[in-house]
Every structure is written in C-alpha cells, then in structure tokens.
Design a protein around this motif. Structure first.
Motif, PDB file in Angstrom:
ATOM      1  N   TYR A  37      -7.551 -13.227   4.441  1.00 18.55           N
ATOM      2  CA  TYR A  37      -7.446 -12.218   5.478  1.00 18.55           C
ATOM      3  C   TYR A  37      -6.204 -12.559   6.316  1.00 18.55           C
ATOM      4  O   TYR A  37      -5.721 -13.694   6.284  1.00 18.55           O
ATOM      5  N   ARG A  45      -7.880  -8.772  12.670  1.00 21.69           N
ATOM      6  CA  ARG A  45      -7.860  -9.398  11.351  1.00 21.69           C
ATOM      7  C   ARG A  45      -8.184  -8.356  10.295  1.00 21.69           C
ATOM      8  O   ARG A  45      -9.070  -7.500  10.492  1.00 21.69           O
ATOM      9  N   TYR A  94      -5.535 -16.322   6.815  1.00 13.14           N
ATOM     10  CA  TYR A  94      -6.727 -17.159   6.842  1.00 13.14           C
ATOM     11  C   TYR A  94      -7.445 -17.128   5.508  1.00 13.14           C
ATOM     12  O   TYR A  94      -7.628 -16.060   4.906  1.00 13.14           O
ATOM     13  N   CYS A  95      -7.878 -18.301   5.069  1.00  9.70           N
ATOM     14  CA  CYS A  95      -8.726 -18.407   3.890  1.00  9.70           C
ATOM     15  C   CYS A  95     -10.179 -18.241   4.315  1.00  9.70           C
ATOM     16  O   CYS A  95     -10.587 -18.707   5.393  1.00  9.70           O
ATOM     17  N   ASN A  96     -10.950 -17.602   3.466  1.00 14.91           N
ATOM     18  CA  ASN A  96     -12.358 -17.319   3.748  1.00 14.91           C
ATOM     19  C   ASN A  96     -13.208 -17.646   2.533  1.00 14.91           C
ATOM     20  O   ASN A  96     -12.773 -17.425   1.394  1.00 14.91           O
ATOM     21  N   GLU A 104     -20.589 -18.177   6.011  1.00 15.01           N
ATOM     22  CA  GLU A 104     -19.171 -17.868   5.939  1.00 15.01           C
ATOM     23  C   GLU A 104     -18.352 -18.988   6.583  1.00 15.01           C
ATOM     24  O   GLU A 104     -18.708 -19.511   7.640  1.00 15.01           O
ATOM     25  N   TYR A 105     -17.260 -19.329   5.918  1.00 14.65           N
ATOM     26  CA  TYR A 105     -16.354 -20.355   6.429  1.00 14.65           C
ATOM     27  C   TYR A 105     -14.930 -19.803   6.489  1.00 14.65           C
ATOM     28  O   TYR A 105     -14.550 -18.951   5.675  1.00 14.65           O
ATOM     29  N   TRP A 106     -14.171 -20.330   7.457  1.00 17.80           N
ATOM     30  CA  TRP A 106     -12.778 -19.935   7.632  1.00 17.80           C
ATOM     31  C   TRP A 106     -11.884 -21.167   7.712  1.00 17.80           C
ATOM     32  O   TRP A 106     -12.287 -22.205   8.257  1.00 17.80           O
TER      33      TRP A 106
END
Length: 116
Positions: A37, A45, A94-96, A104-106
């Motif tokens: 994202y 975002r 950003y990696c997701n 969910e992780y960022w």
C-alpha cells in the motif's frame, strides 16, 4: 508477532524503475495474503498490489502494467517491481500481511520519491 521489513525505496527520475522488498520474519506461505500500500503526501493510504496464497494478484487502479508484485518463499520476501515511475507515484510504501486468523501486520514504510 510478525515483523515486516521494507527496503529498496529512494529517489528516482521520472521514467525510472525501483524494486521494493519486504522481508517477513516467517514464511510468506503462512500468510493468507501479502501486499503493498502507499500513502502519498497529504492523502490517504491506498492499495498498490496484493498477492494471495495460490498466486492471485490484485492491483490498484491504473497500476497494473507498470507495477508487478511477486514473492520468493525461500527468502520470505515479497517484491514490488515498479517501472515507468511518475511523480504521482511519490509516496511512503508500506508492506502488509494478513494471517489466516485475519490478524494484520504492517511494515514501517519506505519512501519513494520520483523527481527530476
């Protein structure tokens, strides 16, 4: 806990290319879906691309054809190849990751600046 570490951002001229990497602290096959994202300056975002288990990909509007998402299970890494970059691609990327239990992780984000 899952850590996602992005790298590969930087300054590039219009028309140039960059490849972003997102290394996960565990195997990417353990995630339901991973993706990228971005958040342009002063904007919300937005989706860039996602890669689901099994290989299904999804791209944000007008990005398919210039951006390509891929994964390397041996390296626990998801990549975003960005070609023909435009000034409007300037953003924090950003990696997701989403687990099978929908946690969910960022990542911390990596800056991409497209400018001459």
């Amino acid at each position: 806990q899952v850590n996602l570490v992005e790298s590969g951002g930087g300054l590039v001229q219009p028309g140039g290319s960059l490849r972003l990497s997102c290394e996960a602290s565990r195997g990417i096959s353990s995630f339901r879906r991973m993706g990228w994202y971005r958040q342009p300056p002063g904007k919300q975002r937005e989706l860039v691309a996602t890669l689901a288990i099994g290989g299904t990909t999804n791209y944000g509007d007008s990005l398919k054809g210039r951006f390509t998402i891929s994964g390397d299970g041996a390296k626990n890494t998801v990549y975003l190849q960005m070609n023909s970059l435009k000034p409007e691609d300037t953003a924090v990327y950003y990696c997701n990751a989403i687990t099978w239990t929908r946690t969910e992780y960022w990542g911390q984000g990596t800056q991409v600046t497209v400018s001459s």
